[in-house]
Motif scaffolding. Structure first.
Motif, PDB file in Angstrom:
ATOM      1  N   THR A 258       6.134   2.076  -5.708  1.00  0.00           N
ATOM      2  CA  THR A 258       6.254   3.296  -4.895  1.00  0.00           C
ATOM      3  C   THR A 258       5.784   4.528  -5.654  1.00  0.00           C
ATOM      4  OG1 THR A 258       8.202   2.278  -3.907  1.00  0.00           O
ATOM      5  CG2 THR A 258       7.862   4.599  -3.453  1.00  0.00           C
TER       6      THR A 258
ATOM      7  N   GLU B 207      -4.132   4.581  -4.515  1.00  0.00           N
ATOM      8  CA  GLU B 207      -4.764   4.794  -3.216  1.00  0.00           C
ATOM      9  C   GLU B 207      -5.761   5.953  -3.278  1.00  0.00           C
ATOM     10  OE1 GLU B 207      -3.539   4.855   1.460  1.00  0.00           O
ATOM     11  OE2 GLU B 207      -2.047   5.536   0.020  1.00  0.00           O
TER      12      GLU B 207
ATOM     13  N   SER C  93       5.953  -3.511  -2.216  1.00  0.00           N
ATOM     14  CA  SER C  93       5.403  -3.403  -0.862  1.00  0.00           C
ATOM     15  C   SER C  93       4.476  -2.198  -0.734  1.00  0.00           C
ATOM     16  CB  SER C  93       6.526  -3.326   0.169  1.00  0.00           C
ATOM     17  OG  SER C  93       7.357  -2.219  -0.090  1.00  0.00           O
ATOM     18  N   ALA C  94       4.734  -1.149  -1.497  1.00  0.00           N
ATOM     19  CA  ALA C  94       3.852   0.028  -1.477  1.00  0.00           C
ATOM     20  C   ALA C  94       2.466  -0.343  -2.010  1.00  0.00           C
ATOM     21  CB  ALA C  94       4.452   1.162  -2.294  1.00  0.00           C
TER      22      ALA C  94
ATOM     23  N   ARG D 186       0.621  -2.412   0.583  1.00  0.00           N
ATOM     24  CA  ARG D 186       0.079  -1.559   1.642  1.00  0.00           C
ATOM     25  C   ARG D 186      -1.279  -0.987   1.237  1.00  0.00           C
ATOM     26  NH1 ARG D 186      -0.426   3.477   2.310  1.00  0.00           N
ATOM     27  NH2 ARG D 186       0.905   4.050   0.578  1.00  0.00           N
ATOM     28  N   VAL D 187      -1.420  -0.586  -0.024  1.00  0.00           N
ATOM     29  CA  VAL D 187      -2.703  -0.060  -0.505  1.00  0.00           C
ATOM     30  C   VAL D 187      -3.764  -1.170  -0.491  1.00  0.00           C
ATOM     31  CG1 VAL D 187      -3.919   1.058  -2.416  1.00  0.00           C
ATOM     32  CG2 VAL D 187      -1.559   1.691  -1.906  1.00  0.00           C
TER      33      VAL D 187
ATOM     34  N   LEU E 118      -3.868  -3.650   1.554  1.00  0.00           N
ATOM     35  CA  LEU E 118      -4.200  -3.853   2.960  1.00  0.00           C
ATOM     36  C   LEU E 118      -5.146  -2.764   3.461  1.00  0.00           C
ATOM     37  CD1 LEU E 118      -3.683  -5.707   5.368  1.00  0.00           C
ATOM     38  CD2 LEU E 118      -1.723  -4.279   5.942  1.00  0.00           C
ATOM     39  N   THR E 119      -4.887  -1.530   3.077  1.00  0.00           N
ATOM     40  CA  THR E 119      -5.766  -0.418   3.439  1.00  0.00           C
ATOM     41  C   THR E 119      -7.172  -0.639   2.886  1.00  0.00           C
ATOM     42  OG1 THR E 119      -3.905   1.126   3.466  1.00  0.00           O
ATOM     43  CG2 THR E 119      -6.100   2.086   3.224  1.00  0.00           C
TER      44      THR E 119
ATOM     45  N   THR F 104       4.320 -13.217   1.218  1.00  0.00           N
ATOM     46  CA  THR F 104       4.076 -12.161   2.203  1.00  0.00           C
ATOM     47  C   THR F 104       2.971 -12.512   3.194  1.00  0.00           C
ATOM     48  OG1 THR F 104       2.516 -11.073   0.708  1.00  0.00           O
ATOM     49  CG2 THR F 104       4.826 -10.325   0.646  1.00  0.00           C
TER      50      THR F 104
END
Length: 98
Positions: free
Chosen positions: A22, A29, A54-55, A58-59, A61-62, A89
């Protein structure tokens, strides 16, 4: 977290060291978004990545969504712990992992 960035023609390589969580995900990013334009291949070298939250996912995935439009993204050298996170995941089905 430390990021080593290498650009080789249309190939962009990010070697990530330490923890992607986080606290550090926004920095990663920002680095990605500043450098990803024009890259046809994005390689994320995780040989020295110790922790992924998870943060960080997310990056990833982006980045994958961006690269789906302009080329490919490859994840390399993930250790056993990080590989297990990808498996649990479902990211192992989304990402190209070598």
């Amino acid at each position: 977290m430390e990021i080593k960035k290498t650009k080789n023609g249309n190939e962009l390589i990010f070697a990530i060291q330490g923890r992607l969580d986080t606290t550090t995900a926004p920095q990663f990013e920002a680095e990605l978004k500043q450098n990803i334009d024009g890259a046809e291949t994005l390689i994320l070298d995780l040989v020295d990545l110790e922790y992924l939250s998870s943060a960080g996912l997310r990056v990833f995935l982006t980045a994958q969504k961006i690269m789906n439009k302009q080329g490919e993204m490859i994840v390399r050298n993930a250790n056993e712990t990080i590989s297990e996170i990808f498996e649990v995941t479902g990211f192992s089905d989304i990402l190209t992992i070598e």
